[in-house]
Enzyme design. Sequence first.
Site, PDB file in Angstrom:
ATOM      1  N   HIS A 133       0.844  -1.203   0.000  1.00 10.38           N
ATOM      2  CA  HIS A 133       0.000   0.000   0.000  1.00 10.38           C
ATOM      3  C   HIS A 133       0.876   1.248   0.000  1.00 10.38           C
ATOM      4  CE1 HIS A 133       0.042   1.417   4.297  1.00 10.38           C
ATOM      5  NE2 HIS A 133       0.196   0.141   4.604  1.00 10.38           N
ATOM      6  N   GLU A 179      -5.484   1.901   1.871  1.00 15.32           N
ATOM      7  CA  GLU A 179      -5.368   0.729   2.741  1.00 15.32           C
ATOM      8  C   GLU A 179      -5.661   1.085   4.183  1.00 15.32           C
ATOM      9  OE1 GLU A 179      -3.047  -2.100   5.405  1.00 15.32           O
ATOM     10  OE2 GLU A 179      -3.049   0.082   5.227  1.00 15.32           O
ATOM     11  N   ASP A 208       4.242  -5.014   3.713  1.00 13.11           N
ATOM     12  CA  ASP A 208       3.678  -3.957   4.549  1.00 13.11           C
ATOM     13  C   ASP A 208       4.498  -3.857   5.833  1.00 13.11           C
ATOM     14  OD1 ASP A 208       2.083  -2.105   5.798  1.00 13.11           O
ATOM     15  OD2 ASP A 208       0.231  -3.252   5.657  1.00 13.11           O
ATOM     16  N   HIS A 296       1.904   4.449  13.194  1.00 12.98           N
ATOM     17  CA  HIS A 296       0.821   5.420  12.995  1.00 12.98           C
ATOM     18  C   HIS A 296       1.036   6.702  13.810  1.00 12.98           C
ATOM     19  CE1 HIS A 296      -2.447   2.558  11.204  1.00 12.98           C
ATOM     20  NE2 HIS A 296      -1.321   2.579  10.508  1.00 12.98           N
TER      21      HIS A 296
END
Length: 510
Positions: A133, A179, A208, A296
Amino acid sequence: MRPYAPQRALLALALAATALAAAPAAGLAAPGNASQPAPAAAAALAAPDISLTNVKAHLQQFQNIANSNGGNRRSNTAGYTASVNYVYNKLVAAGFSVVKQNCTSGCTSGAGPNVIADWPGGDANTVYMFGAHLDGVAAGPGINDNASGSSTLLEIALTLAATNPSMLNHVRFAWWTDEEQGLNGSEFYANSLPSTERTKIKGYFNFDMVASTNGGYFINRITSSLGQTLKAYYDANFPGLNPEENVEGAGRSDDASFNAVGIQTSGVAAGASANKTSAQVTKWGGTTGDYDPCYHASCDTYPSNINDTILNRAGDAAAYALWTLATGTPATTVWQDTFETATGWTTNPSGTDTATTGAWERGDPADTNSSGIKQLGTTVSGSNDLVTGRLAGTAAGDYDLDGGVSSIRSPAITLPSSGTINLSANWYLAHGSNSSSADYLRISIVHSGGTTTLFTQAGAATNRNGGWALGTWNISAYAGQSVRILVTAADASTASLVEAGVDDVKITVS
């Protein structure tokens, strides 16, 4: 990788169980069983080294793009558009056929396109896909998640173009949009594929988060033939590293979109927000903290959030898989059967079958459905295949395999006296959650010394939908002999729903 969501917990468990189900049943280990990698039909070319320096240059570009576009590369931002253009322009210049595929349903409003790139050549009916992604989260530049996978994939593609090897099979690369918002770009692509195109894709590899600073070595569906191809690289080059199943990532990245439509998958990951165990620290180093402390977060930046060693090995493992499965000189076909005409296969050749319904037959199969597709109505080629009871009936279980074992044996085949001889076949085994390891699909070779099992796919107490997979097994040990292929399926669990199919069987020499 998208964040963990409670509603995906059952899917994650199902995918992990599917991976484990690919292991052979106890006592059935034999040359070429399901836990071993499936070699290509011809000797593959040696994989080149994937330049870590070049991968890191791509990472720097993605960091620069984020810096110039509000600090992130979320799918519906200018940062994502710039990322798409960077990848697209590199691929076009290298000679790929490249498409920007707009996601017209299911994606976040304003999400940018997928980037799909095909390298010319190879068997168009045998496609291997490699994907990552391209988008990130709004909190930061998204360097490990997932510029690491995107950069690795881009450099592999550019290396393929630069070396231009002879292609045995076709290779397609993909960079997915949206994604992080729910696997939306890859799901759109996979769901948009016509059934004939899905059948051509023999494997999808996902990359990923492949450079986590406190990372590990994880392989998606590690016991599958695709997973074992990746594991073979690590085992040969780093003995004792012992990669593990990617349990944390099951159902949380784009390989899930392909699993959902019956396409075999694997891939590489280095871990996200889960904690590294003390046992993993012992064999891989690092600490017992998060695999990626900046998962994140705004600190997911280059170069501070990249582990060069793990990144370098991931790229070379991916290249090994590509070159192993897709490059080489096409082998010479010795014998093949697409089951469009009768060629002399014999049902119950030993007179010992016990199945009461659903015996093997050649024919045009009907779809059956019970908690998902079970018997496939679409063959690999033509109209016919070998199938355990081709009719559908009123209920899914009316003509499925029941009551025991059914077998079918090929006519005699004379093998060449020398060379690398491979047997390949497309296959599937489908069953309900009432199955067990007593149910199975097995492919064996009958030779002058007896019968040897090449492959066993065992059942399990989980729902498994039908989906064509390609298996290849080396049978050079029987060179010069007259052999037969024996296909066996069993419904040995009480009242279990079992369907199996085999198509396009081929023997080649190289």
